[in-house]
Design an enzyme around this catalytic site. Structure first.
Site, PDB file in Angstrom:
ATOM      1  N   ASN A   1     -24.336 146.698 -40.046  1.00 31.43           N
ATOM      2  CA  ASN A   1     -25.112 145.569 -39.423  1.00 31.43           C
ATOM      3  C   ASN A   1     -24.678 144.442 -40.313  1.00 31.43           C
ATOM      4  O   ASN A   1     -24.827 144.582 -41.535  1.00 31.43           O
ATOM      5  CB  ASN A   1     -26.481 145.717 -38.840  1.00 31.43           C
ATOM      6  CG  ASN A   1     -27.299 146.229 -39.840  1.00 31.43           C
ATOM      7  OD1 ASN A   1     -26.915 146.983 -40.789  1.00 31.43           O
ATOM      8  ND2 ASN A   1     -28.517 145.888 -39.719  1.00 31.43           N
TER       9      ASN A   1
ATOM     10  N   GLU B   1     -26.441 140.740 -40.885  1.00 35.28           N
ATOM     11  CA  GLU B   1     -27.497 139.453 -40.461  1.00 35.28           C
ATOM     12  C   GLU B   1     -27.218 138.257 -40.897  1.00 35.28           C
ATOM     13  O   GLU B   1     -26.058 138.060 -41.643  1.00 35.28           O
ATOM     14  CB  GLU B   1     -28.727 140.034 -40.982  1.00 35.28           C
ATOM     15  CG  GLU B   1     -29.168 141.440 -40.326  1.00 35.28           C
ATOM     16  CD  GLU B   1     -30.648 141.696 -40.363  1.00 35.28           C
ATOM     17  OE1 GLU B   1     -31.116 141.114 -41.427  1.00 35.28           O
ATOM     18  OE2 GLU B   1     -31.183 142.679 -39.930  1.00 35.28           O
TER      19      GLU B   1
ATOM     20  N   GLU C   1     -22.523 149.014 -34.559  1.00 36.55           N
ATOM     21  CA  GLU C   1     -21.532 149.645 -33.680  1.00 36.55           C
ATOM     22  C   GLU C   1     -20.697 148.821 -33.121  1.00 36.55           C
ATOM     23  O   GLU C   1     -19.535 149.304 -32.873  1.00 36.55           O
ATOM     24  CB  GLU C   1     -22.387 150.215 -32.544  1.00 36.55           C
ATOM     25  CG  GLU C   1     -23.635 151.361 -32.855  1.00 36.55           C
ATOM     26  CD  GLU C   1     -24.828 150.611 -33.225  1.00 36.55           C
ATOM     27  OE1 GLU C   1     -24.976 149.487 -33.659  1.00 36.55           O
ATOM     28  OE2 GLU C   1     -25.907 151.016 -32.672  1.00 36.55           O
TER      29      GLU C   1
ATOM     30  N   CYS D   1     -28.485 149.843 -29.481  1.00 36.83           N
ATOM     31  CA  CYS D   1     -29.044 148.807 -28.392  1.00 36.83           C
ATOM     32  C   CYS D   1     -28.440 148.688 -27.069  1.00 36.83           C
ATOM     33  O   CYS D   1     -27.266 149.327 -27.124  1.00 36.83           O
ATOM     34  CB  CYS D   1     -29.326 147.532 -29.137  1.00 36.83           C
ATOM     35  SG  CYS D   1     -27.745 146.533 -29.249  1.00 36.83           S
TER      36      CYS D   1
ATOM     37  N   CYS E   1     -24.814 146.974 -27.566  1.00 38.18           N
ATOM     38  CA  CYS E   1     -23.883 148.000 -28.126  1.00 38.18           C
ATOM     39  C   CYS E   1     -23.377 149.166 -27.186  1.00 38.18           C
ATOM     40  O   CYS E   1     -22.171 149.243 -26.880  1.00 38.18           O
ATOM     41  CB  CYS E   1     -24.294 148.534 -29.202  1.00 38.18           C
ATOM     42  SG  CYS E   1     -24.227 147.298 -30.842  1.00 38.18           S
TER      43      CYS E   1
HETATM   44 ZN   LIG Z   1     -26.521 146.982 -31.184  1.00 36.10          ZN
END
Ligand SMILES: [Zn+2]
Length: 145
Positions: free
Chosen positions: A54, A56, A67, A98, A101
Site C-alpha cells: 500500500n 498512502e 493488492e 477491500c 480490490c
Molecule cells: Zn484494497
C-alpha cells in the site's frame, strides 16, 4: 497460531511461497498515516509472482492498496490471468481485501471460483476464500455491450 480448519467446499490450503512474498512486501509498505502496512502478492497463471504494497498520500484519497499495485504490476508485465492472491497485514484475524480490490482482482480472474485469496499475518494466522466467495455476482465486462 495454527491455520484455520477449512470446511467442506473451502479452498485448499494456501501457497507458502506466495504468502512469503506478501509478508516480505509488507515491510516496504508506505503507510505513514494509517500505520496499517499491507503487502500483497499475486500468482499468475504460468506461475509468475508479482508483489505490491500500500502507498498512502498526504491527500488520503490518493492512497492505493497493495493488492491493486500487485495486479497492476502483473498486467504491466503482460500477465493477465490471476491464479492466487496473498495479503499480509498485522491484523488478527488477518484482513481480507477491500471491496475496490476485490473488483480489480475479479477483472483478471478467468475463473473466480478457482482463484484462492489468502490473508495472513506475520504471526502465522491465516484465512482463505475463493475470489468468487469474496465478490459473488460481481460486475464484469460481460455486462457491458
Ligand atoms: Zn484494497
Amino acid at each position: 497460531m495454527t491455520a484455520s480448519h477449512p470446511g467442506p467446499g473451502s479452498p485448499p490450503p494456501g501457497d507458502p511461497a506466495l504468502e512469503a512474498h506478501a509478508c516480505d512486501a509488507q515491510r516496504r509498505a508506505y503507510a505513514p498515516y494509517s500505520k496499517f502496512q499491507v503487502g500483497a502478492a499475486v500468482r499468475m497463471v504460468g506461475g509468475e509472482i508479482f508483489d505490491g504494497i500500500n502507498v498512502e498520500n498526504a491527500s488520503y484519497g490518493l492512497s492505493v492498496c497493495a493488492e491493486r499495485i500487485a495486479v497492476f504490476a502483473a498486467v504491466n508485465a503482460g500477465a493477465r490471468q490471476l491464479a492466487a492472491v496473498a495479503v499480509c497485514t498485522e491484523a488478527s484475524p488477518p484482513a481480507s481485501p477491500c471491496g475496490a480490490c476485490r473488483q480489480v482482482l475479479l477483472e483478471f480472474a478467468p475463473d473466480p471460483a478457482a482463484v484462492t485469496v489468502t490473508a495472513v499475518n506475520p504471526r502465522g494466522e491465516r484465512r482463505s476464500w475463493t475470489l468468487a466467495a469474496l465478490i459473488p455476482d460481481g460486475f464484469s465486462g460481460k455486462e457491458l455491450p
